[in-house]
Design an enzyme around this catalytic site. Structure first.
Site, PDB file in Angstrom:
ATOM      1  CB  CYS A   1       3.621   0.277   5.162  1.00 39.18           C
ATOM      2  SG  CYS A   1       4.488   0.259   6.666  1.00 39.18           S
TER       3      CYS A   1
ATOM      4  CB  THR B   1      -3.148  -7.702   4.913  1.00 43.22           C
ATOM      5  OG1 THR B   1      -2.741  -6.506   5.489  1.00 43.22           O
ATOM      6  CG2 THR B   1      -4.348  -7.932   6.050  1.00 43.22           C
TER       7      THR B   1
ATOM      8  CD  GLU C   1       8.094  -4.482  14.230  1.00 46.80           C
ATOM      9  OE1 GLU C   1       8.804  -5.405  14.021  1.00 46.80           O
ATOM     10  OE2 GLU C   1       7.727  -3.470  13.214  1.00 46.80           O
TER      11      GLU C   1
ATOM     12  CG  ASN D   1       8.780  -1.502   2.306  1.00 42.78           C
ATOM     13  OD1 ASN D   1       9.092  -2.448   3.202  1.00 42.78           O
ATOM     14  ND2 ASN D   1       7.977  -0.589   3.067  1.00 42.78           N
TER      15      ASN D   1
ATOM     16  CD  GLU E   1       4.326  -2.696   9.566  1.00 42.23           C
ATOM     17  OE1 GLU E   1       3.176  -2.142   9.172  1.00 42.23           O
ATOM     18  OE2 GLU E   1       5.437  -2.317   9.163  1.00 42.23           O
TER      19      GLU E   1
END
Length: 480
Positions: free
Chosen positions: A283, A229, A461, A151, A249
């Site tokens: 996201c 996920t 992160e 993305n 993530e």
């Protein structure tokens, strides 16, 4: 036809098994290139290259590492048009978006961590009365694996590899097979910046082949992954028994909570952006919009009007607001969720249809879609759609909206619109998310920790959090 190659030991190479994957242009639905489908043998070559480079790179001075990372940043900025066009062609996003956000952020990632590593200090503790000093060494792990999504291709690819190499590690990295082009071009930039051979190795291919080979490699000691996920759960099942460090993530289903005391026009403009930026394929997009009942009808009217004014078009057109979705299969997935929402008594307020762009009739275009729901437990409110689709729903009380906001398996981000300080403090502490934006969205400071809770992942992160992840702490105690 563009032929992408692996980048191993500072050179571009063909896949050992000579297997290839077609690369599509989402804007017209046509194949425009091929990428390697790398296997274990390619990953092993990349690992050997990284292992060979590690001893010298881990001992390279912080100033030298910093200089090289900042040089990569400067070269990305100097080639912004080339990289933005490549990103748009690969991903379907407007060129204007790639030029304004994606490529500058990729450059910023290298610059930030190039500077941050020079400030990443060890700790020491004097043990008073025991005549001892303890100090902590932060040492690079060795060879690490970085796997990034489609993305925000270069944006998130560099978000991983920049701190990894800044900390003194060497990297085996896999970009998404759907959007490989800018990662491929990055190899040339790294060579021109003087990054030593083997410090960064980029292998292309499917998650089931290339990605699997990286996560199960016995000597790749850490995995940093951004993506779905379900894939994150698979990586954890493979990597955790091997005692690898993991940073995952993952997905999000983020609430956007709007109270009547907000700055209305600012909220409205930002909510359109937080709903549909990058075709909703971020996201962090606020895909569940909850509006206080007293302004709900006004918001619904004004929001739908602004959404209907968004221009769906070819990514190269300057007036395009919504480009193409990343792939045909993803377009179909998003359309399926729209159909499910209708079946579950959702009211389609606007959008929901494919768009035919003249001259690019086979592209993957979809109208930005707003669905009114009455039950927060419907599938379109519980499952990640990851496209230009949002739901709206009224609420009456803080307690009601807090319960709905938290009633999902995800916990990545939340957005809160209010000018009530007490409410801000209360809800910010009670919302189950790793990132809370108040009266804004996507305002990022690279020093801050980034990540989610629950099914949105593990680890953080950004800033020193990333440098801590890519290093091992060693305590040394000296009695004197």
């Amino acid at each position: 036809m563009a032929t992408i190659k692996n980048y191993i030991n500072g050179e571009f190479s063909l896949p050992i098994a000579n297997e290839w994957i077609d690369n599509y242009n989402p804007a017209n639905g046509e194949i425009y290139g091929q990428i390697p489908n790398s296997k274990k043998e390619d990953v092993e070559e990349a690992y050997k290259s990284a292992k060979s480079a590690f001893r010298l790179w881990s001992q390279t001075t912080l100033e030298e590492r910093s200089r090289i990372l900042i040089k990569i940043s400067e070269l990305l900025e100097a080639n912004i048009d080339r990289f933005a066009e490549a990103e748009s062609k690969d991903n379907g996003k407007p060129i204007s978006l790639a030029k304004a956000i994606d490529i500058p952020r990729a450059a910023s990632n290298f610059r930030f961590f190039g500077n941050a590593i020079t400030q990443f200090a060890s700790e020491s503790h004097e043990s008073i009365g025991q005549q001892a000093i303890n100090y902590t060494l932060r040492q690079p792990i060795g060879v690490v694996g970085c796997i990034s999504p489609w993305n925000l291709p270069l944006y998130l690819f560099t978000w991983k590899i920049a701190p990894a190499i800044a900390a003194g590690n060497c990297v085996v990295a896999k970009p998404s097979e759907v959007t490989p082009m800018t990662a491929y071009l990055l190899g040339e930039i790294c060579n021109n910046a003087g990054l030593p051979k083997g410090v960064l190795n980029i292998v292309h291919g499917l998650g089931s082949t290339t990605g699997q080979a990286i996560i199960e490699h016995p000597d790749i000691k850490a995995i940093s992954f951004t993506g779905g996920t379900a894939t994150g759960a698979h990586i954890a099942r493979v990597a955790a028994p091997m005692f690898k460090k993991l940073s995952l993530e993952l997905g999000g289903k983020n609430p956007n909570i709007i109270f009547a005391d907000c700055d209305y026009e600012d909220m409205l403009t930002t909510t359109v952006r937080s709903s549909f930026a990058n075709q909703g394929q971020i996201c962090l997009c606020g895909s569940r919009i909850f509006v206080e009942v007293s302004i709900y009808e006004k918001f619904k009217t004004d929001f739908v009007k602004k959404v209907n004014a968004l221009k769906v078009g070819h990514p190269s057109h300057e007036d395009t607001n919504i480009g193409a979705l990343v792939s045909k299969s993803h377009l179909n997935k998003v359309k399926e969720y729209i159909a499910i929402a209708k079946e579950e008594n959702g009211t389609l307020l606007c959008g929901g249809n494919e768009v035919v762009v003249k001259g690019f009739e086979n592209g993957y275009y979809l109208e930005p879609t707003v669905i009114e729901v009455t039950n927060d437990e419907c599938r379109v409110n519980q499952e990640e759609v990851f496209g230009p689709v949002v739901t709206i729903m009224p609420f009456n009380t803080e307690e009601e909206v807090l319960a709905m906001a938290n009633k999902v398996k995800y916990g990545l981000s939340a957005t809160l619109w209010t000018n009530d300080l007490k409410r801000t403090m209360k809800l910010s502490s009670q919302l189950q998310a790793g990132i809370i934006w108040v009266n804004t969205w996507m305002l990022r400071d690279l020093r801050t920790p980034f990540g989610g809770i629950k099914a949105s992942g593990i680890g953080r992160e950004g800033g020193f959090e990333a440098l801590r992840f890519f290093t091992e702490a060693k305590n040394v105690c000296i009695k004197y």
